[in-house]
Scaffold this motif. Sequence first.
Motif, PDB file in Angstrom:
ATOM      1  N   ILE A 219       0.878  -1.167   0.000  1.00  9.97           N
ATOM      2  CA  ILE A 219       0.000   0.000   0.000  1.00  9.97           C
ATOM      3  C   ILE A 219       0.913   1.215   0.000  1.00  9.97           C
ATOM      4  CG2 ILE A 219      -1.771   1.311   1.223  1.00  9.97           C
ATOM      5  CD1 ILE A 219      -2.456  -1.349   2.688  1.00  9.97           C
ATOM      6  N   SER A 220       0.675   2.145  -0.909  1.00 12.84           N
ATOM      7  CA  SER A 220       1.461   3.368  -0.982  1.00 12.84           C
ATOM      8  C   SER A 220       0.533   4.566  -0.841  1.00 12.84           C
ATOM      9  CB  SER A 220       2.216   3.429  -2.314  1.00 12.84           C
ATOM     10  OG  SER A 220       3.066   4.548  -2.359  1.00 12.84           O
ATOM     11  N   TRP A 221       0.824   5.456   0.113  1.00 11.26           N
ATOM     12  CA  TRP A 221       0.014   6.648   0.349  1.00 11.26           C
ATOM     13  C   TRP A 221       0.795   7.857  -0.136  1.00 11.26           C
ATOM     14  CZ3 TRP A 221       0.163  10.892   3.887  1.00 11.26           C
ATOM     15  CH2 TRP A 221      -1.049  11.598   3.969  1.00 11.26           C
ATOM     16  N   HIS A 222       0.143   8.714  -0.916  1.00 11.20           N
ATOM     17  CA  HIS A 222       0.804   9.856  -1.542  1.00 11.20           C
ATOM     18  C   HIS A 222       0.236  11.180  -1.016  1.00 11.20           C
ATOM     19  CE1 HIS A 222       1.572   6.582  -4.314  1.00 11.20           C
ATOM     20  NE2 HIS A 222       2.508   7.304  -4.874  1.00 11.20           N
ATOM     21  N   THR A 223       1.079  12.200  -0.996  1.00 11.93           N
ATOM     22  CA  THR A 223       0.626  13.571  -0.763  1.00 11.93           C
ATOM     23  C   THR A 223       1.117  14.424  -1.922  1.00 11.93           C
ATOM     24  OG1 THR A 223       2.575  14.119   0.562  1.00 11.93           O
ATOM     25  CG2 THR A 223       0.627  13.399   1.756  1.00 11.93           C
ATOM     26  N   ASN A 224       0.211  15.154  -2.517  1.00 15.08           N
ATOM     27  CA  ASN A 224       0.528  15.996  -3.675  1.00 15.08           C
ATOM     28  C   ASN A 224       1.243  15.219  -4.777  1.00 15.08           C
ATOM     29  OD1 ASN A 224      -0.576  18.249  -2.341  1.00 15.08           O
ATOM     30  ND2 ASN A 224       1.370  18.595  -1.279  1.00 15.08           N
ATOM     31  N   GLY A 225       0.817  13.979  -5.010  1.00 19.70           N
ATOM     32  CA  GLY A 225       1.374  13.158  -6.076  1.00 19.70           C
ATOM     33  C   GLY A 225       2.726  12.538  -5.768  1.00 19.70           C
ATOM     34  N   THR A 226       3.240  12.725  -4.564  1.00 13.32           N
ATOM     35  CA  THR A 226       4.548  12.193  -4.176  1.00 13.32           C
ATOM     36  C   THR A 226       4.363  11.121  -3.108  1.00 13.32           C
ATOM     37  OG1 THR A 226       5.520  14.366  -4.558  1.00 13.32           O
ATOM     38  CG2 THR A 226       6.816  12.822  -3.254  1.00 13.32           C
ATOM     39  N   PRO A 227       5.056   9.965  -3.238  1.00 13.20           N
ATOM     40  CA  PRO A 227       4.934   8.935  -2.199  1.00 13.20           C
ATOM     41  C   PRO A 227       5.333   9.491  -0.838  1.00 13.20           C
ATOM     42  CG  PRO A 227       6.110   8.076  -4.098  1.00 13.20           C
ATOM     43  CD  PRO A 227       5.947   9.550  -4.319  1.00 13.20           C
TER      44      PRO A 227
ATOM     45  N   LEU B  48       7.003  -7.747   7.078  1.00 14.63           N
ATOM     46  CA  LEU B  48       6.233  -6.505   7.047  1.00 14.63           C
ATOM     47  C   LEU B  48       7.215  -5.338   7.119  1.00 14.63           C
ATOM     48  CD1 LEU B  48       3.483  -5.017   7.257  1.00 14.63           C
ATOM     49  CD2 LEU B  48       3.640  -5.343   9.742  1.00 14.63           C
ATOM     50  N   THR B  49       7.094  -4.391   6.174  1.00 10.35           N
ATOM     51  CA  THR B  49       8.000  -3.240   6.112  1.00 10.35           C
ATOM     52  C   THR B  49       7.198  -1.956   5.969  1.00 10.35           C
ATOM     53  OG1 THR B  49       9.743  -4.545   5.061  1.00 10.35           O
ATOM     54  CG2 THR B  49       9.899  -2.169   4.818  1.00 10.35           C
ATOM     55  N   VAL B  50       7.623  -0.914   6.679  1.00 12.21           N
ATOM     56  CA  VAL B  50       7.045   0.423   6.541  1.00 12.21           C
ATOM     57  C   VAL B  50       8.174   1.376   6.164  1.00 12.21           C
ATOM     58  CG1 VAL B  50       5.865   2.337   7.677  1.00 12.21           C
ATOM     59  CG2 VAL B  50       5.224  -0.004   8.215  1.00 12.21           C
ATOM     60  N   ARG B  51       7.946   2.140   5.086  1.00  9.48           N
ATOM     61  CA  ARG B  51       8.912   3.154   4.632  1.00  9.48           C
ATOM     62  C   ARG B  51       8.256   4.525   4.718  1.00  9.48           C
ATOM     63  NH1 ARG B  51       9.404  -1.180   1.214  1.00  9.48           N
ATOM     64  NH2 ARG B  51      11.482  -2.064   1.073  1.00  9.48           N
ATOM     65  N   ASP B  52       8.935   5.457   5.362  1.00 11.27           N
ATOM     66  CA  ASP B  52       8.447   6.832   5.478  1.00 11.27           C
ATOM     67  C   ASP B  52       9.347   7.699   4.601  1.00 11.27           C
ATOM     68  OD1 ASP B  52       7.481   9.303   6.224  1.00 11.27           O
ATOM     69  OD2 ASP B  52       7.341   8.788   8.344  1.00 11.27           O
ATOM     70  N   TYR B  53       8.801   8.181   3.483  1.00 14.51           N
ATOM     71  CA  TYR B  53       9.598   8.910   2.497  1.00 14.51           C
ATOM     72  C   TYR B  53       9.721  10.403   2.783  1.00 14.51           C
ATOM     73  CZ  TYR B  53       9.054   4.717  -0.373  1.00 14.51           C
ATOM     74  OH  TYR B  53       9.075   3.434  -0.835  1.00 14.51           O
ATOM     75  N   LYS B  54       8.810  10.955   3.558  1.00 13.98           N
ATOM     76  CA  LYS B  54       8.775  12.404   3.752  1.00 13.98           C
ATOM     77  C   LYS B  54       9.187  12.794   5.161  1.00 13.98           C
ATOM     78  CE  LYS B  54       5.834  14.148   0.305  1.00 13.98           C
ATOM     79  NZ  LYS B  54       5.037  15.286   0.028  1.00 13.98           N
ATOM     80  N   CYS B  55       9.702  13.988   5.267  1.00 14.53           N
ATOM     81  CA  CYS B  55      10.054  14.546   6.567  1.00 14.53           C
ATOM     82  C   CYS B  55       8.925  15.486   6.984  1.00 14.53           C
ATOM     83  CB  CYS B  55      11.389  15.282   6.488  1.00 14.53           C
ATOM     84  SG  CYS B  55      12.762  14.182   6.074  1.00 14.53           S
ATOM     85  N   ASP B  56       7.794  14.879   7.366  1.00 11.59           N
ATOM     86  CA  ASP B  56       6.637  15.657   7.803  1.00 11.59           C
ATOM     87  C   ASP B  56       6.033  14.980   9.026  1.00 11.59           C
ATOM     88  OD1 ASP B  56       5.281  13.440   6.856  1.00 11.59           O
ATOM     89  OD2 ASP B  56       4.417  14.449   5.128  1.00 11.59           O
TER      90      ASP B  56
END
Length: 152
Positions: free
Chosen positions: A26-34, A55-63
């Motif tokens: 499952i990938s969740w995006h904000t403003n079109g960015t993962p 099970l893996t969780v990746r956090d791509y944004k610094c928010d």
Amino acid sequence: MIAAAAALALLAAYPASASSRKSTYISWHTNGTPAIRADLSVTWLDNDEVNDMDLTVRDYKCDDRGGYATLSLQIRTGFGDTGNTGTIGSRLNSGGCGSTVTQRDRSYGTSWYTADVSQIYSAKLTLCINGGSCYYQFIDNPYNDDPASSNG
């Protein structure tokens, strides 16, 4: 000699069942960015046993919109009841800014966990966003012999 040939013929008639490795995400995006992603891989062994669940969780944004993932199994008990096992392992929280967090090698099966389970229909991956919604995906058990239990 005849007994050995008969034993070989018997083994050929009943081959060992192969395991089946399946994955989803499952990938969740904000403003079109993962922004955050959860991945699940499982190895099905039989209609009532699964292992090597990763099970893996990746956090791509610094928010401040991290999240968490959980893994549960949809089951039927020997008493005919259906439902979920609840979370297998602990809730996996994202580690924040650019992190990857993983739980590996979870197992579940009637051979050691509970004799009440007669069927595992699917593994359920849930991704919840802090302050937002939860999303889910299923990995159906390929050894499931009950077509009425399908998720998809």
